[in-house]
Enzyme design. Structure first.
Site, PDB file in Angstrom:
ATOM      1  N   TYR A 138       0.809  -1.225   0.000  1.00 33.20           N
ATOM      2  CA  TYR A 138       0.000   0.000   0.000  1.00 33.20           C
ATOM      3  C   TYR A 138       0.844   1.277   0.000  1.00 33.20           C
ATOM      4  O   TYR A 138       0.304   2.366  -0.171  1.00 33.20           O
ATOM      5  CB  TYR A 138      -0.935   0.019   1.225  1.00 33.20           C
ATOM      6  N   LYS A 190       3.539 -15.342   5.973  1.00 33.97           N
ATOM      7  CA  LYS A 190       3.917 -16.262   4.891  1.00 33.97           C
ATOM      8  C   LYS A 190       5.435 -16.436   4.973  1.00 33.97           C
ATOM      9  O   LYS A 190       6.186 -16.052   4.065  1.00 33.97           O
ATOM     10  CB  LYS A 190       3.473 -15.664   3.542  1.00 33.97           C
ATOM     11  N   ASP A 224      -2.483 -18.501   3.872  1.00 36.67           N
ATOM     12  CA  ASP A 224      -3.378 -19.423   3.147  1.00 36.67           C
ATOM     13  C   ASP A 224      -4.068 -20.370   4.123  1.00 36.67           C
ATOM     14  O   ASP A 224      -5.276 -20.614   4.036  1.00 36.67           O
ATOM     15  CB  ASP A 224      -2.625 -20.178   2.028  1.00 36.67           C
ATOM     16  N   ASP A 248      -6.351  -7.038   4.551  1.00 35.11           N
ATOM     17  CA  ASP A 248      -7.436  -6.622   3.659  1.00 35.11           C
ATOM     18  C   ASP A 248      -8.200  -7.846   3.174  1.00 35.11           C
ATOM     19  O   ASP A 248      -9.434  -7.886   3.210  1.00 35.11           O
ATOM     20  CB  ASP A 248      -6.842  -5.854   2.467  1.00 35.11           C
ATOM     21  N   ASP A 252     -12.296  -9.529   4.507  1.00 41.11           N
ATOM     22  CA  ASP A 252     -13.500  -9.749   3.681  1.00 41.11           C
ATOM     23  C   ASP A 252     -14.006 -11.168   3.904  1.00 41.11           C
ATOM     24  O   ASP A 252     -15.218 -11.396   3.994  1.00 41.11           O
ATOM     25  CB  ASP A 252     -13.208  -9.526   2.186  1.00 41.11           C
TER      26      ASP A 252
HETATM   27  C1  IPM Z   1     -10.731  -1.781   2.758  1.00 40.75           C
HETATM   28  C2  IPM Z   1     -10.788  -1.465   1.289  1.00 40.75           C
HETATM   29  C3  IPM Z   1      -9.646  -0.503   0.955  1.00 40.75           C
HETATM   30  C4  IPM Z   1      -8.339  -1.218   1.258  1.00 40.75           C
HETATM   31  C5  IPM Z   1      -9.684   0.020  -0.477  1.00 40.75           C
HETATM   32  C6  IPM Z   1     -11.015   0.619  -0.834  1.00 40.75           C
HETATM   33  C7  IPM Z   1      -8.573   1.008  -0.719  1.00 40.75           C
HETATM   34  O1  IPM Z   1     -10.762  -2.609   0.529  1.00 40.75           O
HETATM   35  O2  IPM Z   1     -10.839  -0.846   3.568  1.00 40.75           O
HETATM   36  O3  IPM Z   1     -10.587  -2.947   3.102  1.00 40.75           O
HETATM   37  O4  IPM Z   1      -7.809  -1.938   0.400  1.00 40.75           O
HETATM   38  O5  IPM Z   1      -7.852  -1.045   2.365  1.00 40.75           O
HETATM   39 MN    MN Z   2     -10.847  -4.431   1.693  1.00 38.89          MN
END
Ligand code: IPM
Ligand code: MN
Length: 356
Positions: A138, A190, A224, A248, A252
């Site tokens: 990032y 990793k 993983d 990140d 999710d």
């Molecule tokens: C999150 C999002 C952001 C990230 C994006 C929108 C830049 O996916 O907050 O998880 O990758 O951090």
């Molecule tokens: Mn994200």
């Protein structure tokens, strides 16, 4: 009367303003119940402002934000703006300039919420991911050469300094101690491939853990394998600490196990500065303005913000009220499937806080 908190509000794009409105409603209910005051100031950063003015974020924005006790953000991302411009120009820029080096993402299945995980319930899914929030791929370190030719080379470096690693790990150890559940901190990395970066993380993890946090059990998982165990045995986890990119991705995955984007909250935290609380779900353009999006993620962000500000009782009341609503009211967490409108869900949570 208790304290007064000054909060910068960035409703942002898409359904951001709708969920922020409900978040504010619930925050106000908690403030009047627990005897403190919240002043809000709104900022119009987002896609519409960019399309209107050509400016993504004023250069003065982060200095301006530093005057507030916290930032409450809805969503950033606009269908008419090329991906990356707003995300990098607003969200990532604020995270970096305000040095919000922790992204705190609880993964908790509330009662009454459906999970895609077979035979798992709220007693199995309750852990927190501490995602490092300033380093890794990032940072923008890298570049492209010979672009457009068959020899094109693209590099995007995974960057970590010892300082970044140490401060993130210390936060994670402290958090695990304060949480006081299984007192187990798992490093997700990793080490078998990324031998430079994760050698640094692993050494720092054990050095700091051994010297300063002997009461905390240390575990290590490859990223993983972490994904596999988050599905198969989520009850193994208490607190997971990981890098920006892995964090990140796995959050999710975690979010869907706790009922999806409508419910997953997070905080970009600078323990010594100004923090920013934002739901993990995006701006959901197709649901914009319909009053059907689930505001619980934003409402929970408000709870996290109050906890961060030291209003722990009020924070707990918000979480309890959210759990009451998921357990007794909502049919589903998806937009348009809740059995209530966005506004009504906010009302249900606010009323529950008022009743106690
Ligand atoms: C999150 C999002 C952001 C990230 C994006 C929108 C830049 O996916 O907050 O998880 O990758 O951090
Ligand atoms: Mn994200």
């Amino acid at each position: 009367m208790g304290k007064t908190y000054n909060i910068a509000v960035i409703p942002g794009d898409g359904t951001g303003p709708e969920v922020v409105r409900e978040g504010r409603k619930v925050l106000s209910a908690a403030a009047s119940k627990f005897g403190f005051k919240i002043n809000y100031e709104e900022f119009d950063f987002g896609g519409d402002r960019y399309l209107r003015t050509g400016e993504v974020l004023p250069d003065s924005a982060s200095e301006e934000m530093k005057k507030f006790d916290s930032i409450f953000l809805g969503a950033i991302g606009h269908p008419d703006v090329r991906p990356g411009i707003l995300e990098k120009g607003i969200l990532l820029r604020l995270r970096f300039e305000l040095d919000q080096y922790i992204n705190l993402r609880p993964v908790k299945l509330y009662p009454g919420v459906a999970t895609p995980l077979k035979d798992k319930g709220p007693e199995h899914i309750d852990y927190v991911v501490v995602r490092e929030n300033t380093g890794d791929v990032y940072t923008g370190s890298g570049g492209v050469t010979m672009k457009g030719t068959p020899h094109e080379v693209a590099i995007q470096n995974m960057v970590y300094s010892r300082m970044q690693v140490d401060r993130c790990l210390r936060y994670a150890f402290e958090y695990t101690r304060k949480r006081n559940k299984r007192k187990t901190l798992a490093l997700c990395g990793k080490t078998n491939v990324l031998t430079f970066v994760f050698d640094l993380w692993e050494r720092a993890f054990h050095e700091i853990g051994k010297a300063e946090y002997p009461d905390i059990i240390r575990e290590y998982y490859h990223v993983d394998a972490t994904c596999m165990w988050m599905i198969k045995n989520p009850e193994w986890f208490d607190v997971i600490v990981t890098t920006n990119m892995f964090g990140d991705i796995i959050t999710d995955l975690g979010a869907i196990t706790q009922g999806g984007m409508g419910i997953a909250a997070g905080g970009n935290i600078n323990p010594e500065g100004v923090s920013m609380f934002e739901p993990i779900g995006g701006s959901a353009p197709k649901y914009t303005g319909k009053n059907i999006i689930n505001p619980l993620a934003a409402i929970s962000c408000g709870g996290m913000m109050l906890e961060h500000l030291g209003e722990e009782k009020a924070a707990r009341a918000i979480e309890d009220a959210v759990m009451y609503v998921t357990a007794n009211k909502l049919k589903d967490m998806g937009a348009g499937k809740m059995g209530y409108s966005t506004t009504e869900v906010g009302d249900l949570v606010a009323e529950k806080i008022g009743r106690g």
